[in-house]
Enzyme design. Sequence first.
Site, PDB file in Angstrom:
ATOM      1  N   ASP A   1       0.862  -1.180   0.000  1.00 38.76           N
ATOM      2  CA  ASP A   1       0.000   0.000   0.000  1.00 38.76           C
ATOM      3  C   ASP A   1       0.899   1.231   0.000  1.00 38.76           C
ATOM      4  O   ASP A   1       1.822   1.342   0.803  1.00 38.76           O
ATOM      5  CB  ASP A   1      -0.901   0.012   1.230  1.00 38.76           C
ATOM      6  CG  ASP A   1      -1.945  -1.095   1.198  1.00 38.76           C
ATOM      7  OD1 ASP A   1      -2.387  -1.429   0.092  1.00 38.76           O
ATOM      8  OD2 ASP A   1      -2.295  -1.617   2.258  1.00 38.76           O
TER       9      ASP A   1
ATOM     10  N   ASP B   1      -6.533  -1.439  -5.096  1.00 39.33           N
ATOM     11  CA  ASP B   1      -7.696  -1.316  -4.208  1.00 39.33           C
ATOM     12  C   ASP B   1      -8.698  -0.314  -4.766  1.00 39.33           C
ATOM     13  O   ASP B   1      -9.911  -0.528  -4.710  1.00 39.33           O
ATOM     14  CB  ASP B   1      -7.257  -0.880  -2.811  1.00 39.33           C
ATOM     15  CG  ASP B   1      -6.330  -1.876  -2.137  1.00 39.33           C
ATOM     16  OD1 ASP B   1      -6.340  -3.061  -2.526  1.00 39.33           O
ATOM     17  OD2 ASP B   1      -5.594  -1.468  -1.218  1.00 39.33           O
TER      18      ASP B   1
END
Length: 97
Positions: free
Chosen positions: A59, A73
């Site tokens: 991330d 995502d």
Amino acid sequence: MPNRTLFFIVVGLAAVAGIVYYYQCIPADNFRVRLALGFLMGGASSNLIDRVRVGHVTDFLDFRVWPVFNMADTAIVVGTGLLVFHLLKEEIKHYKA
């Protein structure tokens, strides 16, 4: 969920396989659903590649006011949103008929 890499690889493979199968069933003129499945496929396959290659998803978008996430995502959320929009629109059309 640390130490769940194999579980997420299996779920990712199932998601990609389901999307590939379902995409073939969608009529060519149904652009909205095909676009949504494209977003879902991109996000799912990207996360799957990360899990297989490095063992986790990286991330990298951190705005400090929202949870940290990545572009895969975002693609999954956009694809899901498009599918929900399509289903709601079809449901409204169904009730008006």
